[in-house]
Design an enzyme around this catalytic site. Structure first.
Site, PDB file in Angstrom:
ATOM      1  N   GLN A 111      18.528   7.319  -0.227  1.00 39.00           N
ATOM      2  CA  GLN A 111      18.440   7.646   1.198  1.00 39.00           C
ATOM      3  C   GLN A 111      19.758   7.489   1.952  1.00 39.00           C
ATOM      4  O   GLN A 111      19.938   8.111   2.986  1.00 39.00           O
ATOM      5  CB  GLN A 111      17.349   6.795   1.847  1.00 39.00           C
ATOM      6  CG  GLN A 111      15.968   7.176   1.343  1.00 39.00           C
ATOM      7  CD  GLN A 111      14.881   6.312   1.937  1.00 39.00           C
ATOM      8  OE1 GLN A 111      14.583   5.249   1.421  1.00 39.00           O
ATOM      9  NE2 GLN A 111      14.290   6.756   3.029  1.00 39.00           N
ATOM     10  N   GLU A 115       7.282  -0.223  -3.267  1.00 33.84           N
ATOM     11  CA  GLU A 115       6.109   0.623  -3.017  1.00 33.84           C
ATOM     12  C   GLU A 115       5.701   1.451  -4.235  1.00 33.84           C
ATOM     13  O   GLU A 115       5.739   2.700  -4.190  1.00 33.84           O
ATOM     14  CB  GLU A 115       6.350   1.551  -1.817  1.00 33.84           C
ATOM     15  CG  GLU A 115       6.540   0.815  -0.516  1.00 33.84           C
ATOM     16  CD  GLU A 115       6.416   1.714   0.713  1.00 33.84           C
ATOM     17  OE1 GLU A 115       6.179   2.924   0.574  1.00 33.84           O
ATOM     18  OE2 GLU A 115       6.553   1.179   1.833  1.00 33.84           O
TER      19      GLU A 115
END
Ligand code: NOJ
Length: 423
Positions: A21, A156
């Protein structure tokens, strides 16, 4: 009257990013991906070349912790290969700069990306990925153990596996492959246990390392209480994304592999006629507002749920907890400041009530590449101008507000009912 909520002096006040990211110049399954806004991650925030400057920004923010990923695809060119020396050196340099700035790193080992040779061999569906990952971790920890004591193995896993195999959002965009979803979670859980053994054995120059996953926690519910099918869908989602994943990683004897549990908390997803009522699920923000659903640009907000989930995890697992991610995406900074205040109030209530929470990591340090949505979601404490090829960073008002909290180890809050806008 406004009040001051004081947090423990040794509390970690951090911020978080992930390699794909922010770094740019990665070669993984995201490199050729084009997001819904036309963006790609090839340069991202160019943190790869700009990390020294970004550490200076962190120092200005006054954070004392940074949750950062290390990108497996940079470091290993083939299964069981030695780690790439110069790439490793860059991360070592980053860790040394953080140390010099008094910032504790939490290192994430897997955050939604894999080396191409893992992807082409079937990713986390292939059992051979487990020993390959453990080999990578063994080599990495032997290089970094003196510098890192906080390790987050998987970020996650539920989001990664569901978007990859159920919802078609992450490469290779499979849909409704329930068995693949379950299998990949199970393999990651085994890898977590084995990586944890490696991390413990390596130690941290006398200090016991801390090891955990970051679990996304989303509450699911029906928009209308009596809508039977939406209730059913909410129940299935809760089971598949929350219960099943927590059992896989922390059930039975596997619980002993973790010394903490990380919680990524963004809020609530309610269903109406089988559709998720959140902007991230495609719902129209205007219509949501008309229906009284309070959202940022991604999810429905539910600050009260943070206290609930922290107390539940504390009771159920008895592990120290970190908020490994919380933040909001919006161009309305007042909204974001209010949202943060409300969540910190809940966090404070949980800590006061005896829940062992050790730190909070704001998502994110920078506006960045938000996977399927590209650069359209503004999560940063620092705004990044992606229209300017120099990618200038600029302090936001949310960043200034967070700085005041980090400095005071406390937050000033207004009375609860003045924030009725956020549930
Ligand atoms: C959780 C993920 O870990 C992160 O990569 C993502 O950007 C945030 N949620 C916001 O959606």
């Amino acid at each position: 009257m406004a009040g001051v909520l004081k947090f423990p002096d040794n509390f970690l006040w951090g911020t978080a990013t992930s390699p794909t990211q922010v770094e740019g110049h990665v070669a993984n399954e995201w490199t050729d991906y084009v997001a819904s806004d036309g963006g790609h991650c090839r340069v991202a925030c160019n943190h790869y070349h700009r990390y020294a400057e970004d550490v200076d920004w962190m120092a200005q923010l006054g954070v004392n912790a940074y949750r950062m990923g290390i990108e497996w695809s940079r470091l290993q060119a083939a299964p069981f290969a030695p780690l790439n020396g110069p790439e490793l050196e860059r991360y070592v340099d980053l860790l040394d700069r953080l140390k010099a700035a008094g910032i504790t790193p939490m290192v994430v080992l897997h955050h939604f990306s894999n080396p191409p040779w893992i992807t082409s061999a079937g990713g986390w569906l292939n059992p051979a990925t487990v020993p390959a990952f453990v080999d990578y971790v063994t080599k990495l920890v032997s290089a970094l153990k003196e510098r890192v004591w906080l390790w987050n193995t998987f970020n996650e896993p539920d989001t990664y596996a569901s978007l990859t195999y159920l919802l078609g959002g992450f490469p290779p965009f499979h849909k409704w492959r329930l068995l693949s979803y379950r299998k990949s979670i199970k393999h990651m859980a085994v890898a977590h246990v084995r990586a944890s053994e490696v991390l413990r054995q390596a130690g941290n120059g006398g200090r016991t390392p801390e090891i955990g996953i970051a679990k996304n926690w989303t509450f699911f519910g029906p928009f209308q209480k009596h809508a039977l099918w939406d209730r059913l869908l909410a129940g299935i989602s809760h089971h598949a994304f929350n219960r099943f994943v927590l059992d896989a990683f922390l059930g039975g004897r596997r619980r002993a592999a973790s010394t903490f549990l990380g919680v990524n908390y963004y809020g609530l997803t309610r269903f109406k006629n089988f559709e998720p009522m959140v902007p991230a699920g495609g719902a129209c923000p205007k219509q949501l507002a008309q229906l009284g659903v309070v959202c940022d640009d991604m999810f429905e907000r539910h600050p009260g749920g943070l206290g609930t989930v922290l107390r539940n995890f504390h009771r159920r697992y008895g592990l120290p907890l970190y908020i490994t991610e919380h933040g909001s995406a919006s161009s309305n900074e007042n909204f974001r400041i209010l949202d943060l205040t409300e969540h910190l109030r809940e966090l404070h209530g949980a800590v006061e009530g005896g829940v062992d929470v050790r730190g909070f990591f704001y998502w994110s340090l920078l506006d960045n590449f938000e996977w399927q949505f590209g650069y359209s979601k503004k999560f940063g404490l620092l705004a990044v101008d992606f229209n300017d090829e120099r990618l200038p960073r600029k302090m936001t008002r949310v960043g200034e507000f967070y700085r005041s909290i980090c400095q005071a180890r406390a937050t000033t809050v207004a009375p609860r009912n003045s924030h009725a806008a956020i549930r």
